[in-house]
Design an enzyme around this catalytic site. Sequence first.
Site, mmCIF file in Angstrom:
data_model
loop_
_atom_site.group_PDB
_atom_site.id
_atom_site.type_symbol
_atom_site.label_atom_id
_atom_site.label_comp_id
_atom_site.label_asym_id
_atom_site.label_seq_id
_atom_site.Cartn_x
_atom_site.Cartn_y
_atom_site.Cartn_z
ATOM 1 N N GLU A 101 -36.921 44.853 -8.581
ATOM 2 C CA GLU A 101 -36.642 44.176 -9.801
ATOM 3 C C GLU A 101 -36.475 42.665 -9.681
ATOM 4 O O GLU A 101 -35.519 42.362 -8.811
ATOM 5 C CB GLU A 101 -35.442 44.736 -10.317
ATOM 6 C CG GLU A 101 -35.022 44.670 -12.011
ATOM 7 C CD GLU A 101 -33.965 45.180 -12.398
ATOM 8 O OE1 GLU A 101 -32.651 45.304 -11.775
ATOM 9 O OE2 GLU A 101 -33.905 45.774 -13.665
ATOM 10 N N CYS A 122 -33.897 44.678 -18.656
ATOM 11 C CA CYS A 122 -34.071 46.189 -17.667
ATOM 12 C C CYS A 122 -35.432 46.614 -17.890
ATOM 13 O O CYS A 122 -36.056 47.144 -17.273
ATOM 14 C CB CYS A 122 -32.696 47.118 -17.780
ATOM 15 S SG CYS A 122 -32.297 47.407 -19.659
ATOM 16 N N LYS A 176 -14.797 46.262 -19.605
ATOM 17 C CA LYS A 176 -14.790 44.998 -18.770
ATOM 18 C C LYS A 176 -16.235 44.233 -18.914
ATOM 19 O O LYS A 176 -17.102 44.640 -18.626
ATOM 20 C CB LYS A 176 -14.394 45.596 -17.450
ATOM 21 C CG LYS A 176 -14.389 44.436 -16.351
ATOM 22 C CD LYS A 176 -14.842 44.644 -15.043
ATOM 23 C CE LYS A 176 -16.544 44.113 -14.773
ATOM 24 N NZ LYS A 176 -16.539 42.638 -15.156
ATOM 25 N N PRO A 177 -16.253 43.502 -19.847
ATOM 26 C CA PRO A 177 -17.415 42.565 -19.999
ATOM 27 C C PRO A 177 -17.440 41.738 -18.869
ATOM 28 O O PRO A 177 -16.782 41.816 -17.987
ATOM 29 C CB PRO A 177 -17.263 41.854 -21.351
ATOM 30 C CG PRO A 177 -15.682 42.162 -21.561
ATOM 31 C CD PRO A 177 -15.036 42.843 -20.618
ATOM 32 N N GLU A 217 -26.689 53.069 -16.991
ATOM 33 C CA GLU A 217 -28.014 52.732 -17.405
ATOM 34 C C GLU A 217 -28.402 51.480 -16.227
ATOM 35 O O GLU A 217 -27.553 50.324 -16.273
ATOM 36 C CB GLU A 217 -27.963 51.872 -18.832
ATOM 37 C CG GLU A 217 -27.575 52.792 -19.986
ATOM 38 C CD GLU A 217 -28.349 53.804 -20.389
ATOM 39 O OE1 GLU A 217 -29.542 53.622 -19.744
ATOM 40 O OE2 GLU A 217 -28.273 54.722 -21.185
ATOM 41 N N LEU A 218 -29.320 51.486 -15.613
ATOM 42 C CA LEU A 218 -29.258 50.813 -14.436
ATOM 43 C C LEU A 218 -30.766 50.198 -14.445
ATOM 44 O O LEU A 218 -31.237 49.914 -15.585
ATOM 45 C CB LEU A 218 -29.068 51.866 -13.146
ATOM 46 C CG LEU A 218 -28.314 52.632 -13.067
ATOM 47 C CD1 LEU A 218 -28.240 53.470 -11.651
ATOM 48 C CD2 LEU A 218 -26.805 51.820 -13.117
ATOM 49 N N GLY A 250 -25.894 48.289 -15.755
ATOM 50 C CA GLY A 250 -26.046 47.186 -14.494
ATOM 51 C C GLY A 250 -27.073 47.662 -13.410
ATOM 52 O O GLY A 250 -27.668 48.199 -13.708
ATOM 53 N N TRP A 258 -24.421 40.862 -18.044
ATOM 54 C CA TRP A 258 -24.333 39.312 -18.983
ATOM 55 C C TRP A 258 -25.691 39.316 -19.577
ATOM 56 O O TRP A 258 -25.805 38.428 -20.498
ATOM 57 C CB TRP A 258 -24.140 38.350 -17.898
ATOM 58 C CG TRP A 258 -25.076 38.580 -16.679
ATOM 59 C CD1 TRP A 258 -24.628 39.083 -15.454
ATOM 60 C CD2 TRP A 258 -26.461 38.180 -16.666
ATOM 61 N NE1 TRP A 258 -25.600 39.063 -14.698
ATOM 62 C CE2 TRP A 258 -26.877 38.681 -15.250
ATOM 63 C CE3 TRP A 258 -27.266 37.700 -17.389
ATOM 64 C CZ2 TRP A 258 -28.262 38.582 -14.856
ATOM 65 C CZ3 TRP A 258 -28.696 37.527 -17.025
ATOM 66 C CH2 TRP A 258 -29.179 37.965 -15.764
ATOM 67 N N ASN A 259 -26.757 40.059 -19.382
ATOM 68 C CA ASN A 259 -28.131 39.700 -20.116
ATOM 69 C C ASN A 259 -27.999 39.944 -21.573
ATOM 70 O O ASN A 259 -28.700 39.359 -22.209
ATOM 71 C CB ASN A 259 -29.106 40.501 -19.327
ATOM 72 C CG ASN A 259 -29.342 42.056 -19.459
ATOM 73 O OD1 ASN A 259 -28.147 42.579 -19.472
ATOM 74 N ND2 ASN A 259 -30.100 42.704 -19.082
HETATM 75 P P1 NAD Z 1 -24.105 44.162 -11.815
HETATM 76 O O1 NAD Z 1 -24.555 45.477 -11.405
HETATM 77 O O2 NAD Z 1 -24.127 42.939 -10.552
HETATM 78 O O3 NAD Z 1 -22.923 43.851 -12.807
HETATM 79 C C1 NAD Z 1 -22.805 44.604 -13.798
HETATM 80 C C2 NAD Z 1 -21.199 45.081 -14.405
HETATM 81 O O4 NAD Z 1 -20.793 45.652 -13.075
HETATM 82 C C3 NAD Z 1 -20.632 43.464 -14.247
HETATM 83 O O5 NAD Z 1 -19.522 43.630 -15.276
HETATM 84 C C4 NAD Z 1 -20.028 43.652 -12.898
HETATM 85 O O6 NAD Z 1 -18.648 42.576 -12.810
HETATM 86 C C5 NAD Z 1 -19.646 45.094 -12.616
HETATM 87 N N1 NAD Z 1 -19.498 45.513 -11.050
HETATM 88 C C6 NAD Z 1 -19.831 44.785 -10.367
HETATM 89 N N2 NAD Z 1 -19.666 45.206 -8.985
HETATM 90 C C7 NAD Z 1 -18.793 46.307 -9.212
HETATM 91 C C8 NAD Z 1 -18.110 47.684 -8.780
HETATM 92 N N3 NAD Z 1 -18.316 47.689 -7.481
HETATM 93 N N4 NAD Z 1 -17.442 48.590 -9.283
HETATM 94 C C9 NAD Z 1 -17.466 48.186 -10.653
HETATM 95 N N5 NAD Z 1 -18.005 47.376 -11.412
HETATM 96 C C10 NAD Z 1 -18.753 46.429 -10.893
HETATM 97 O O7 NAD Z 1 -25.704 43.686 -12.851
HETATM 98 P P2 NAD Z 1 -25.996 42.611 -13.534
HETATM 99 O O8 NAD Z 1 -26.400 41.292 -12.365
HETATM 100 O O9 NAD Z 1 -24.721 41.929 -14.140
HETATM 101 O O10 NAD Z 1 -26.986 42.854 -14.586
HETATM 102 C C11 NAD Z 1 -28.263 42.937 -14.460
HETATM 103 C C12 NAD Z 1 -28.813 44.411 -13.981
HETATM 104 O O11 NAD Z 1 -28.196 45.356 -14.938
HETATM 105 C C13 NAD Z 1 -30.126 44.540 -13.702
HETATM 106 O O12 NAD Z 1 -30.333 45.464 -12.560
HETATM 107 C C14 NAD Z 1 -30.810 45.371 -14.868
HETATM 108 O O13 NAD Z 1 -31.843 45.907 -14.586
HETATM 109 C C15 NAD Z 1 -29.469 46.158 -15.374
HETATM 110 N N6 NAD Z 1 -29.522 46.470 -16.630
HETATM 111 C C16 NAD Z 1 -29.746 47.676 -17.120
HETATM 112 C C17 NAD Z 1 -29.793 47.906 -18.599
HETATM 113 C C18 NAD Z 1 -30.379 49.498 -18.920
HETATM 114 O O14 NAD Z 1 -30.073 49.765 -20.253
HETATM 115 N N7 NAD Z 1 -30.827 50.233 -17.955
HETATM 116 C C19 NAD Z 1 -29.612 47.122 -19.560
HETATM 117 C C20 NAD Z 1 -29.401 45.762 -19.029
HETATM 118 C C21 NAD Z 1 -29.242 45.515 -17.667
#
Ligand code: NAD
Length: 485
Positions: free
Chosen positions: A384, A282, A173-174, A248-249, A226, A149-150
């Site tokens: 983080e 991130c 899946k947004p 991309e984590l 995520g 969502w960021n």
């Molecule tokens: P999140 O991992 O909680 O969720 C990301 C996505 O994954 C959401 O759409 C969520 O619904 C889905 N999801 C959650 N559990 C799942 C599962 N078990 N199986 C499949 N999909 C699942 O992350 P967030 O809180 O939405 O975003 C913040 C994180 O994203 C931070 O850690 C940030 O560093 C990372 N991020 C990384 C980058 C990059 O380019 N490396 C860019 C932006 C954000």
Amino acid sequence: MREQRLLIDGEWVDASDGGMCKVHNPATGEVIAKAALATKEDIGRAIEAAGKAFPGWARLSPTERGAHLRAASEKVIARHKEIGALMTEEQGKPLLEAQGEVKKAALALRYYAEEGERVYGRIIANAERDIESRVIYQPIGPTAAITPWNYPVELLAWKICGALAAGCTMVAKPPSLTPLSPFAFMECMIDAGLPPGVLNAVNGPGSMVGRQLIENPIIKKVAFTGSTEVGRSIAIDCAPHLKKFSLELGGHCPMIVSRNCDIEAAVKGATRRSFRNMGQICIAINRLYVAREIHDTFLEKLVAETQKLKIGNGLISVPCDLGCMASEEGLAKAKEHIADALSKGATLTCGGKKPEGDEFEKGYFFEPTILTGVNHKMKVMTEETFGPVVGVMPFDDLDEAIALANDTPYGLAAYGFTDNLDEADKLMREIIAGNVAINNVDAGVMNAPYGGWKESGQGHEHGPEGLFEYLQTKHLRVRYLHSDR
Ligand code: NAD
């Protein structure tokens, strides 16, 4: 009230059981929309649509696919103000930043329209004169994208653009926290004439929707952005199917400030990259290591620059520098990291509280926060935060600073400020991260590869690398029967 539907096989549809979730404005707490929540049946139909559309889309020439992406880019540009406003309303970032993000997504569509035409094969001589090897690249198949969502539009756009340009179809899946702007972006693609089923989108909790996408055998690749925790679970879920994935984590990014640097530029860079989007990036700077000789001067200027940042309701205060955080959980985590640091002896140098004023009363607003007297036993220096918090620590020599910078399981981005060429070279070579920026704080550009090392990810987005994530390599060995070679 606005109602967001699902996108399945070119149609905008309600959930098969009529289920919906609420979308909130984090600046006011108000419910601004409802979004359909996909059922298992809906997700299955979306996957099947992507599977059915794949052969036709893959057969188009890159130029034909590029024409679709270019047309979509124009639609996105035409609607960027409105889609940006939706993003601000659901995510909390300042309006101009949100609109800028949508424009960058339009740029990604144009870039990948062109990059798709630059996928070249190879011809390899064999020992026998009448035989030759050819290498070609073919689309991997229907794919899934799971995004956070960021940066709700941009992070999804990178995946859609790479996949579609390569000839893959997709189920996206947004994030259900901020579904409106990414769905509006995808609406532009449909309105620009994308054939049915090439792009589908379902909304719902990751643990249910994400899992079903990963486990379905029609889906041949999963692209995820995520947290590291969820990324790891996706890798595990992909393993039994040996399914390709790119991740991309999370990050925990350092910035090293040498005594030989333009302090004003370093301060501006540190302020921008620590607090932009309320630190919910991130590649945000979490840790600042500053040469002891300039530490106090740097800190004084950093505090002054940070206190100048204008905080506001992103839709109303235009322009402003910072909006609110996107969720209550995010704000709670930032506060927890600050409390942990203070309990272990850190000093709160600025921020650390809600800004004063009626307009901040209901939303997840927080002042950008600088902590000093920090060390690597504190969460803020190791985990983080994903919030507007940065720790500042002095160092005596560059080797010590590099060792501190590398003291993390993450390896996403790092920053250095120095006027000395040897120091710059040392930082670029010795920092263990996928992206290192020297004398600037923008670690990613569209035409160069972007990806994390260590626990920050696998694979790349941006550049040709971001396209090749959706292609597979085929070796063709041909014997020419009647040629006189
Ligand atoms: P999140 O991992 O909680 O969720 C990301 C996505 O994954 C959401 O759409 C969520 O619904 C889905 N999801 C959650 N559990 C799942 C599962 N078990 N199986 C499949 N999909 C699942 O992350 P967030 O809180 O939405 O975003 C913040 C994180 O994203 C931070 O850690 C940030 O560093 C990372 N991020 C990384 C980058 C990059 O380019 N490396 C860019 C932006 C954000």
